[in-house]
Design a protein around this motif. Structure first.
Motif, short mmCIF file in Angstrom:
data_model
loop_
_atom_site.label_atom_id
_atom_site.label_comp_id
_atom_site.label_asym_id
_atom_site.label_seq_id
_atom_site.Cartn_x
_atom_site.Cartn_y
_atom_site.Cartn_z
N PRO A 1 3.01 7.65 -3.52
CA PRO A 1 3.45 8.77 -4.37
C PRO A 1 2.47 9.09 -5.50
CG PRO A 1 5.29 7.34 -3.93
CD PRO A 1 4.08 6.65 -3.39
N LEU A 2 1.69 8.09 -5.95
CA LEU A 2 0.73 8.38 -7.01
C LEU A 2 -0.52 9.04 -6.46
CD1 LEU A 2 0.75 5.29 -9.41
CD2 LEU A 2 1.84 7.51 -9.67
N ALA A 3 -0.77 8.81 -5.18
CA ALA A 3 -2.01 9.30 -4.59
C ALA A 3 -1.85 10.73 -4.06
CB ALA A 3 -2.46 8.37 -3.47
N LEU B 1 15.41 14.05 -6.27
CA LEU B 1 14.56 13.41 -5.26
C LEU B 1 13.08 13.57 -5.59
CD1 LEU B 1 15.86 14.15 -1.64
CD2 LEU B 1 15.56 11.96 -2.77
N ALA B 2 12.69 14.80 -5.89
CA ALA B 2 11.27 15.08 -6.16
C ALA B 2 10.81 14.30 -7.38
CB ALA B 2 11.06 16.57 -6.37
N THR B 3 11.63 14.32 -8.43
CA THR B 3 11.26 13.62 -9.67
C THR B 3 11.16 12.12 -9.44
OG1 THR B 3 12.56 15.31 -10.79
CG2 THR B 3 11.84 13.46 -12.12
N THR B 4 12.11 11.58 -8.69
CA THR B 4 12.11 10.15 -8.39
C THR B 4 10.87 9.77 -7.58
OG1 THR B 4 14.50 10.23 -8.33
CG2 THR B 4 13.48 8.26 -7.44
N PHE B 5 10.61 10.60 -6.57
CA PHE B 5 9.49 10.33 -5.66
C PHE B 5 8.17 10.20 -6.42
CE2 PHE B 5 8.07 10.99 -1.12
CZ PHE B 5 6.72 10.77 -1.37
N ILE B 6 7.87 11.18 -7.27
CA ILE B 6 6.53 11.17 -7.89
C ILE B 6 6.37 10.05 -8.91
CG2 ILE B 6 5.84 13.57 -7.49
CD1 ILE B 6 7.21 12.65 -10.82
N ALA C 1 0.83 -1.20 0.00
CA ALA C 1 0.00 0.00 0.00
C ALA C 1 0.87 1.25 0.00
CB ALA C 1 -0.92 -0.01 1.22
N LEU C 2 1.96 1.17 0.74
CA LEU C 2 2.82 2.35 0.92
C LEU C 2 3.49 2.78 -0.39
CD1 LEU C 2 3.29 3.81 3.60
CD2 LEU C 2 5.51 2.68 3.73
#
Lengths: 344, 263
Positions: free
Chosen positions: B89-91, B132-137, B84-85
């Motif tokens: 990032p998509l949610a 980081l931001a790009t990877t995360f999303i 679930a975790l």
């Protein structure tokens, strides 16, 4: 190479798949693990291969304790019911896989692959992809692949289970012949008693996580250790309170000493076989099997009175007193259908 | 009838607007387009996007395949929670992601960022923050493509390879990876497209320092705001072309491979 299985126990949650199982497999033998589905035989095979770990107990292959060895270090060849072909490699590369992993010289690999493909009659398919082969061909490829690494033991998990009846029969005969050629210690799992009786030197009957009996096909058929083994290996019926095989029931036109009178309830011809159902007062119906010629000689019809007795040298055993008449009746009923096709 | 509805829907929502970006870029001829793509600031923005996208794709591919194997092939306590975790990032809105990253990695008050800044490593308002931001999303995109493929392939082939003498790594490289490769490639393409287009989270963590932390999408916005519509369209068209080209290449490769495999 021998396999020693000692006190293996395996549970999945609450379900006891194997309960303190010990079996020895003779070097060079062709052994069947036979039993009903869910009885634990596949689990046992997978434990020997190292694809599953036992909760307790030990496995020794060729005298070496293999209990803690990972599968790639056990020297086993494993063949799966659904072939487990590597779909992205040609047939030749599939067979070569184990040798490639061991970094064998290219020439040696090529020669060995050719030899094995000849052995399994797939030499003209070397450059095909597995997706272009039939089920039987894929399974032969999987066998060649397992044999390529010269395993100490060859393990086959329901190897013909996914094939249609005709191919199955062919591959059975072929496996028997192959084993006579290659002599590698082979264990195969099957729930088909005919397959086990036909192919194996030795049969281990496994049911409910326990070994019921170990012996040659003839031993098992002629002197089953339990009602379970007797009824699993072939059709049975009840005569005079004893469990017997329908072809061991003799039908007579006249009363003799020790015979039981009954009335013919049904006659069914299947090819050269005639299945006769005889109602006996105070006991469940008895099933008997005659040849077509014997039926003609006897000339019985439904409603005729006949006398039944056990044939000389017949295998029989006392039915357990615990089984109530109801159980016996049900047992006899299933025999009549069971006689049509061997129980699975 | 249904086909017409679908086509009309796709044209109105996707094809038409996207094609207008391309025609908009060329509305005054090639001259301004060349001007835009020779502007050093635009070039720096494109390069920064390339760097961020590359990292995002590499990190998410390694992470995605690793976690997919973990989720499908192993059972361990907390497996469901992990499953679930990784979808989180998509949610979560990208802006929220950006803010969350600033909270952790901000060089003044971030609880990990402040000590790092003292050690001389700046994350937010710098390239690492943008990566980081790009990877995360784009995190779950590879994972989500690989999981169903792994489940479908099953474990027989891997076990066969193990019994034939392959260790875990050889089994992964020779058997598992080829089996899941189209899932991985699709995931990477999705990840690439998503990472190229990322705007919100990057906007928050970049600080939009022109020529330094401005990515291509941020420069599109800036060009547009400064009434350089054609420049904005030109960069936007370049960004979408990359994704479209990659998707076409993958489509072609896949058809060819399937023909070869004969299944």
């Amino acid at each position: 190479m021998s396999i020693e299985i000692r006190n293996i126990t395996k549970t999945f949650g609450d379900f006891v798949a194997l309960d303190d199982v010990s079996v020895g497999i003779r070097p060079g033998s062709l052994t069947a693990l036979l039993g009903p589905s869910g009885g634990g035989k596949s689990t046992l095979l997978r434990i020997v291969a190292g694809l599953e770990t036992a909760d307790s107990g030990a496995v020794a292959i060729d005298g070496v304790d293999a209990t803690r060895l990972p599968p790639q270090r056990r020297g086993v060849g494993f063949v799966f019911q659904h072939y487990a072909a590597f779909p992205h490699m040609t047939v030749a590369r599939n067979v070569a896989f184990g040798l490639d992993i061991r970094h064998r010289p290219k020439d040696e690999v090529r020669a060995r692959v050719e030899e094995l493909l000849r052995l399994v009659h797939l030499e003209q398919f070397a450059d095909r992809m597995p997706g272009q082969l039939s089920g039987g061909q894929r399974q032969r490829m999987a066998l060649a692949r397992a044999l390529a690494v010269e395993p100490a033991v060859l393990l086959l998990d329901e190897p013909f289970g996914a094939l249609d009846a005709k191919v199955r029969k062919e591959l059975r005969d072929w496996l028997r012949r192959l084993h006579d050629q290659v002599h590698v210690t082979t264990v195969f799992v099957t729930h088909d008693q005919e397959e086990a009786l036909e192919v194996a030197d030795e049969i281990v009957v496994v049911s409910n996580g326990r070994v019921e009996q170990v012996g040659s096909p003839d031993d098992l058929y002629d002197s089953p250790a339990s009602e379970f083994v007797m009824s699993f290996l072939g059709p049975v019926t009840m005569l005079g309170g004893r469990l017997v095989r329908p072809h061991d029931v003799e039908l007579l036109g006249i009363a003799v000493v020790g015979s039981v009178a009954g009335v013919v309830e049904g006659v069914q011809r299947v090819g050269n076989e005639a299945r006769i159902q005889v109602g006996v007062p105070g006991a469940p119906s008895v099933a008997a099997v005659l040849t077509r010629a014997a039926l003609r000689d006897l000339d019985v019809r439904v409603g005729d009175t006949v006398w039944l007795r056990l044939a000389k040298g017949a295998t029989s055993m006392a039915a357990t007193p615990a089984s109530s008449p109801d159980d016996a009746a049900r047992g006899a009923g299933s025999v009549l259908t069971g006689a049509v096709s061997a129980p699975r | 009838m249904l086909r017409l509805v679908v086509i009309a829907y796709l044209v109105l929502l996707v094809a038409w607007p996207v094609s207008l970006v391309f025609t908009g870029a060329l509305s005054d001829g090639l001259g301004p387009v060349i001007d835009t793509f020779t502007d050093p600031l635009v070039l720096r923005a494109l390069r920064l996007t390339a760097v961020a996208v590359l990292w995002a794709v590499v990190l998410n591919t390694v992470f995605g395949v690793g976690v997919a194997l973990l989720l499908v092939r192993r059972s361990f306590p907390g497996r469901r929670l992990l499953a679930a975790l990784v979808d989180l990032p998509l949610a979560v809105s990208p802006v929220v992601v950006g803010l969350a990253l600033v909270l952790v990695y901000g060089s003044r008050n971030g609880w990990l960022g402040a000590p790092l800044a003292q050690a001389g490593v700046q994350i937010v308002f710098s390239t690492p923050g943008i990566v980081l931001a790009t990877t995360f999303i784009a995190m779950p995109l590879v994972l989500r493509e690989v999981v169903p493929v792994l489940e479908e392939v099953g474990t027989d082939q891997e076990q066969a390879a193990r019994s034939l003498g392959a260790g875990p790594w050889a089994t992964f490289r020779r058997i598992t990876l080829p089996a899941i490769r189209w899932g991985v490639v699709y995931g990477m393409v999705l990840c690439l497209a998503r990472a190229i287009g990322e705007f919100g989270a990057v906007k928050v963590v970049s600080g939009n320092l022109i020529g330094q932390t401005q990515t291509a999408t941020l420069s599109v916005e800036e060009l547009y705001m400064n009434f350089d519509r054609q420049g904005a369209f030109a960069v936007a068209a370049a960004l979408s072309s990359v994704s479209i080209v990659v998707i076409i290449i993958v489509g072609l490769l896949r058809t060819r491979m399937e023909k070869r495999r004969g299944s």
